[in-house]
Design a protein around this motif. Structure first.
Motif, short mmCIF file in Angstrom:
data_model
loop_
_atom_site.label_atom_id
_atom_site.label_comp_id
_atom_site.label_asym_id
_atom_site.label_seq_id
_atom_site.Cartn_x
_atom_site.Cartn_y
_atom_site.Cartn_z
N LYS A 1 0.69 -1.12 0.36
CA LYS A 1 0.53 0.03 0.02
C LYS A 1 0.82 1.19 -0.19
CE LYS A 1 -3.71 -1.94 0.41
NZ LYS A 1 -4.34 -3.30 -0.37
N ASP A 2 2.05 1.39 0.10
CA ASP A 2 3.17 2.00 0.74
C ASP A 2 3.71 2.73 -0.80
OD1 ASP A 2 2.61 3.03 3.02
OD2 ASP A 2 4.46 1.76 4.01
N ASP A 3 3.92 1.76 -1.50
CA ASP A 3 4.75 1.25 -2.56
C ASP A 3 3.50 2.32 -3.60
OD1 ASP A 3 7.28 0.34 -2.44
OD2 ASP A 3 6.48 -1.59 -3.16
N ILE A 4 2.14 1.61 -3.17
CA ILE A 4 1.43 2.57 -4.38
C ILE A 4 1.15 3.75 -4.14
CG2 ILE A 4 -1.88 1.87 -4.76
CD1 ILE A 4 0.47 0.06 -6.14
N SER A 5 0.89 4.60 -2.76
CA SER A 5 0.32 5.78 -2.44
C SER A 5 2.00 6.08 -3.29
CB SER A 5 0.88 5.89 -0.59
OG SER A 5 0.84 6.99 -0.49
N THR A 6 3.23 5.92 -2.81
CA THR A 6 4.67 7.06 -3.04
C THR A 6 4.26 7.22 -4.81
OG1 THR A 6 5.52 5.79 -1.39
CG2 THR A 6 7.06 6.57 -2.97
N ALA B 1 1.30 6.65 -7.00
CA ALA B 1 0.46 7.56 -6.98
C ALA B 1 0.94 9.12 -6.81
CB ALA B 1 -0.79 7.72 -6.42
N LYS B 2 1.77 9.48 -5.63
CA LYS B 2 2.14 10.88 -5.86
C LYS B 2 2.85 11.29 -6.28
CE LYS B 2 -0.06 10.11 -0.47
NZ LYS B 2 0.37 10.07 0.79
N SER C 1 -7.23 0.04 -7.34
CA SER C 1 -8.71 0.99 -6.86
C SER C 1 -7.41 1.98 -5.76
CB SER C 1 -9.62 0.18 -6.09
OG SER C 1 -10.54 -0.37 -6.81
N LEU C 2 -6.75 2.10 -5.39
CA LEU C 2 -6.31 2.77 -4.34
C LEU C 2 -5.20 2.98 -5.38
CD1 LEU C 2 -5.56 3.20 -1.45
CD2 LEU C 2 -3.54 1.40 -1.61
N TYR C 3 -5.07 2.71 -6.03
CA TYR C 3 -3.45 4.31 -7.29
C TYR C 3 -4.72 5.01 -7.59
CZ TYR C 3 -1.77 5.97 -10.81
OH TYR C 3 -0.58 7.15 -12.07
N HIS C 4 -5.88 4.68 -8.43
CA HIS C 4 -6.76 6.05 -8.35
C HIS C 4 -7.38 6.47 -7.58
CE1 HIS C 4 -5.89 3.00 -12.25
NE2 HIS C 4 -6.30 4.29 -12.52
N LYS C 5 -8.01 6.07 -6.26
CA LYS C 5 -8.54 6.78 -5.24
C LYS C 5 -7.30 7.93 -5.18
CE LYS C 5 -9.70 6.12 -0.80
NZ LYS C 5 -8.70 7.77 0.08
N VAL D 1 -14.13 9.72 -2.20
CA VAL D 1 -13.59 8.65 -3.21
C VAL D 1 -14.05 7.58 -1.86
CG1 VAL D 1 -11.60 7.54 -4.35
CG2 VAL D 1 -12.22 9.89 -4.46
N THR D 2 -14.39 6.45 -1.56
CA THR D 2 -13.95 5.49 -1.93
C THR D 2 -13.80 3.42 -3.23
OG1 THR D 2 -16.69 4.78 -2.31
CG2 THR D 2 -16.05 5.81 0.28
N ILE D 3 -13.39 3.20 -2.06
CA ILE D 3 -13.03 2.36 -3.25
C ILE D 3 -12.99 0.18 -2.51
CG2 ILE D 3 -11.28 3.09 -4.17
CD1 ILE D 3 -9.54 2.25 -2.43
N SER D 4 -12.83 -0.54 -3.25
CA SER D 4 -12.89 -2.21 -3.15
C SER D 4 -12.42 -2.88 -4.32
CB SER D 4 -14.45 -2.65 -3.40
OG SER D 4 -14.79 -2.33 -4.44
N ASN D 5 -12.63 -3.91 -4.05
CA ASN D 5 -11.34 -4.68 -5.07
C ASN D 5 -11.74 -4.48 -6.22
OD1 ASN D 5 -10.52 -5.83 -2.90
ND2 ASN D 5 -10.99 -7.19 -2.50
#
Length: 183
Positions: free
Chosen positions: A81-86, A88-89, A149-153, A170-174
């Motif tokens: 999740k941290d990789d995805i967040s980094t 995306a940002k 989903s997390l990346y796009h959120k 923004v809300t997400i699921s799988n």
């Protein structure tokens, strides 16, 4: 010569009549595809040309490459999740901004949303847009997993907050991404 074509949204669009010479095999495949989809050959060709001018002709110019869905699923599932967040940002927001600006020639909320819907459709993501009580609600259905989903959120939140100065929920699921904002 221009004709008026009544679209399904009650708007009139100008059309022009043009004649093309097509390879017989291409025409045979197009006719078969139009019959299979229960649309006219004219409508199918119009859809194909529209996709080309709105998306396909820009892909190589902005560095987009086609990649198979199972590869995307595997790559995103291996990331934390941290990789995805980094990602995306640090990369995602700027890349999305620059690509949308290049393809739409401007960056405002309407052009971004038009680009975003085209992008989702081009990546075989089902998109539903409604307006409810003064709020625009987008629901995207995909099969690419929670990290996608997390990346796009994160990218959507950054675009809305930093570029458009708008609040977005923004809300997400799988398999879904839902975002809502006031007009």
């Amino acid at each position: 010569m221009h004709d008026t074509d009544n679209s399904s949204f009650g708007e009139s669009k100008k059309t022009a009549t043009m004649t093309f010479r097509l390879d017989e095999n291409v025409l045979k495949i197009l006719r078969s595809e139009s019959e299979r989809n229960q649309i006219t050959l004219n409508s199918l060709v119009n859809q194909l040309l529209k996709r080309y001018v709105e998306w396909d002709m820009f892909e190589p110019k902005v560095g987009l490459i086609p990649i198979a869905k199972p590869i995307v699923i595997e790559l995103f599932s291996k990331m934390t999740k941290d990789d995805i967040s980094t990602m995306a940002k640090d990369i995602g927001k700027d890349v999305v901004h620059d690509i949308a600006l290049f393809m739409k020639n401007k960056m405002d909320l309407d052009s971004f949303l038009s680009w975003f819907e085209t992008r989702m459709t081009s990546s075989l993501t089902e998109t539903n847009h409604t307006i409810q009580d003064g709020y625009h609600v987008y629901v995207l259905k995909h099969e690419l997993g929670e990290n996608w989903s997390l990346y796009h959120k994160i990218v959507i939140e950054l675009m809305f907050n930093e570029i458009f100065n708008k609040n977005v929920n923004v809300t997400i699921s799988n398999t879904t991404i839902r975002f809502r904002f006031k007009d």
